[in-house]
Design a protein around this motif. Sequence first.
Motif, PDB file in Angstrom:
ATOM      1  N   PHE A 117      49.637  39.473  44.674  1.00  0.00           N
ATOM      2  CA  PHE A 117      48.373  39.327  45.399  1.00  0.00           C
ATOM      3  C   PHE A 117      47.335  38.672  44.499  1.00  0.00           C
ATOM      4  N   ILE A 118      46.506  37.828  45.085  1.00  0.00           N
ATOM      5  CA  ILE A 118      45.363  37.263  44.365  1.00  0.00           C
ATOM      6  C   ILE A 118      44.215  37.067  45.353  1.00  0.00           C
ATOM      7  N   GLU A 119      43.008  37.213  44.833  1.00  0.00           N
ATOM      8  CA  GLU A 119      41.810  36.993  45.649  1.00  0.00           C
ATOM      9  C   GLU A 119      41.356  35.552  45.470  1.00  0.00           C
ATOM     10  N   ALA A 120      41.184  34.839  46.584  1.00  0.00           N
ATOM     11  CA  ALA A 120      40.690  33.460  46.562  1.00  0.00           C
ATOM     12  C   ALA A 120      39.616  33.332  47.630  1.00  0.00           C
ATOM     13  N   ILE A 121      38.408  32.973  47.204  1.00  0.00           N
ATOM     14  CA  ILE A 121      37.288  32.859  48.140  1.00  0.00           C
ATOM     15  C   ILE A 121      36.605  31.506  47.984  1.00  0.00           C
ATOM     16  N   ASP A 122      35.920  31.097  49.021  1.00  0.00           N
ATOM     17  CA  ASP A 122      35.178  29.845  49.020  1.00  0.00           C
ATOM     18  C   ASP A 122      33.970  30.025  49.922  1.00  0.00           C
ATOM     19  N   ASN A 123      32.942  29.207  49.730  1.00  0.00           N
ATOM     20  CA  ASN A 123      31.758  29.312  50.587  1.00  0.00           C
ATOM     21  C   ASN A 123      32.040  28.855  52.012  1.00  0.00           C
ATOM     22  N   PHE A 124      33.135  28.101  52.225  1.00  0.00           N
ATOM     23  CA  PHE A 124      33.509  27.717  53.589  1.00  0.00           C
ATOM     24  C   PHE A 124      34.920  28.212  53.918  1.00  0.00           C
ATOM     25  N   ARG A 125      35.942  27.619  53.293  1.00  0.00           N
ATOM     26  CA  ARG A 125      37.313  28.037  53.604  1.00  0.00           C
ATOM     27  C   ARG A 125      38.272  27.603  52.505  1.00  0.00           C
ATOM     28  N   VAL A 126      39.143  28.521  52.075  1.00  0.00           N
ATOM     29  CA  VAL A 126      40.247  28.180  51.194  1.00  0.00           C
ATOM     30  C   VAL A 126      41.376  27.696  52.093  1.00  0.00           C
ATOM     31  N   THR A 127      41.937  26.531  51.791  1.00  0.00           N
ATOM     32  CA  THR A 127      42.996  25.976  52.647  1.00  0.00           C
ATOM     33  C   THR A 127      44.397  26.258  52.123  1.00  0.00           C
ATOM     34  N   SER A 128      44.543  26.404  50.805  1.00  0.00           N
ATOM     35  CA  SER A 128      45.877  26.701  50.269  1.00  0.00           C
ATOM     36  C   SER A 128      45.766  27.388  48.914  1.00  0.00           C
ATOM     37  N   VAL A 129      46.774  28.223  48.640  1.00  0.00           N
ATOM     38  CA  VAL A 129      46.919  28.881  47.345  1.00  0.00           C
ATOM     39  C   VAL A 129      48.379  28.737  46.946  1.00  0.00           C
ATOM     40  N   ARG A 130      48.613  28.184  45.759  1.00  0.00           N
ATOM     41  CA  ARG A 130      49.976  27.913  45.294  1.00  0.00           C
ATOM     42  C   ARG A 130      50.250  28.688  44.003  1.00  0.00           C
ATOM     43  N   PHE A 131      51.375  29.399  43.986  1.00  0.00           N
ATOM     44  CA  PHE A 131      51.813  30.168  42.823  1.00  0.00           C
ATOM     45  C   PHE A 131      52.904  29.416  42.081  1.00  0.00           C
ATOM     46  N   THR A 132      52.881  29.493  40.757  1.00  0.00           N
ATOM     47  CA  THR A 132      53.968  28.998  39.917  1.00  0.00           C
ATOM     48  C   THR A 132      54.274  30.091  38.901  1.00  0.00           C
ATOM     49  N   LEU A 133      55.547  30.504  38.829  1.00  0.00           N
ATOM     50  CA  LEU A 133      55.985  31.490  37.849  1.00  0.00           C
ATOM     51  C   LEU A 133      56.760  30.751  36.764  1.00  0.00           C
ATOM     52  N   ILE A 134      56.329  30.953  35.527  1.00  0.00           N
ATOM     53  CA  ILE A 134      56.890  30.227  34.391  1.00  0.00           C
ATOM     54  C   ILE A 134      57.516  31.232  33.428  1.00  0.00           C
ATOM     55  N   ALA A 135      58.782  31.000  33.059  1.00  0.00           N
ATOM     56  CA  ALA A 135      59.508  31.876  32.140  1.00  0.00           C
ATOM     57  C   ALA A 135      58.896  31.789  30.745  1.00  0.00           C
ATOM     58  N   PRO A 136      59.171  32.790  29.882  1.00  0.00           N
ATOM     59  CA  PRO A 136      58.635  32.749  28.513  1.00  0.00           C
ATOM     60  C   PRO A 136      59.047  31.505  27.729  1.00  0.00           C
ATOM     61  N   ASP A 137      60.166  30.888  28.074  1.00  0.00           N
ATOM     62  CA  ASP A 137      60.600  29.676  27.362  1.00  0.00           C
ATOM     63  C   ASP A 137      59.922  28.403  27.896  1.00  0.00           C
ATOM     64  N   GLY A 138      59.066  28.523  28.916  1.00  0.00           N
ATOM     65  CA  GLY A 138      58.322  27.384  29.459  1.00  0.00           C
ATOM     66  C   GLY A 138      58.945  26.750  30.691  1.00  0.00           C
ATOM     67  N   SER A 139      60.124  27.190  31.089  1.00  0.00           N
ATOM     68  CA  SER A 139      60.753  26.629  32.286  1.00  0.00           C
ATOM     69  C   SER A 139      60.160  27.267  33.543  1.00  0.00           C
ATOM     70  N   ILE A 140      60.128  26.495  34.613  1.00  0.00           N
ATOM     71  CA  ILE A 140      59.581  26.996  35.875  1.00  0.00           C
ATOM     72  C   ILE A 140      60.642  27.816  36.589  1.00  0.00           C
ATOM     73  N   LEU A 141      60.308  29.075  36.850  1.00  0.00           N
ATOM     74  CA  LEU A 141      61.214  29.959  37.579  1.00  0.00           C
ATOM     75  C   LEU A 141      61.175  29.660  39.071  1.00  0.00           C
ATOM     76  N   GLU A 142      59.961  29.569  39.590  1.00  0.00           N
ATOM     77  CA  GLU A 142      59.783  29.297  41.017  1.00  0.00           C
ATOM     78  C   GLU A 142      58.339  28.903  41.268  1.00  0.00           C
ATOM     79  N   GLU A 143      58.130  28.271  42.408  1.00  0.00           N
ATOM     80  CA  GLU A 143      56.776  27.965  42.861  1.00  0.00           C
ATOM     81  C   GLU A 143      56.775  27.889  44.381  1.00  0.00           C
ATOM     82  N   GLY A 144      55.620  28.195  44.946  1.00  0.00           N
ATOM     83  CA  GLY A 144      55.506  28.151  46.398  1.00  0.00           C
ATOM     84  C   GLY A 144      54.115  28.523  46.853  1.00  0.00           C
ATOM     85  N   ASP A 145      53.902  28.373  48.144  1.00  0.00           N
ATOM     86  CA  ASP A 145      52.589  28.634  48.738  1.00  0.00           C
ATOM     87  C   ASP A 145      52.461  30.097  49.143  1.00  0.00           C
TER      88      ASP A 145
END
Length: 190
Positions: A117-145
Amino acid sequence: MSSTTNNMLTKNYRGKVGKQYVMKTRGDKSIIASLPKRRDPGVPVPPNMLQLQKKFQRASIYARMSNTNPDLMLQYADGRRGNQTAFNVAFLDAYKGPEVGDLRADAYKGQPGQPLFIEAIDNFRVTSVRFTLIAPDGSILEEGDAQMDETTGYDWIYTTQVANPSLTGTTIRVVAEDLPKNRAFFEAVL
């Protein structure tokens, strides 16, 4: 600054009157205000002021552009408060970007199907929030909206898709975007 709502003498008048004041119309109000102060051309502009000027210019261009898009102007017209115009709402939306914070990863144990969960606010509207999970070695585990939580309107939920064997040291990067494409970034290490 003075204003009036139904005065035949000042209704729909706009512009500078002598070197004393300026008349404007906002919604159904006629406004009389003092003239804006001009900067002395011999004084150098501080760097932070140049950044603000660029931000102001960008917001003004966006608001003018949104005036040419009927669907967009309708959205901004619906967001008006008081005597704001749709142009004012569009300008403020472009001028002020979203804010991201308060990451809640208590339920995340490194397994698929767990929420972040994350809080994202805007004075009008937030249109998208994208997560990226990165392993300790720097490789991308996953990403998505993420999806907005309809019960709060400001929480966004991302459901993990892959297993993460090394939870400690995992970086969670979040990018939130609003209608004018302003972005806010958040990063945390577990």
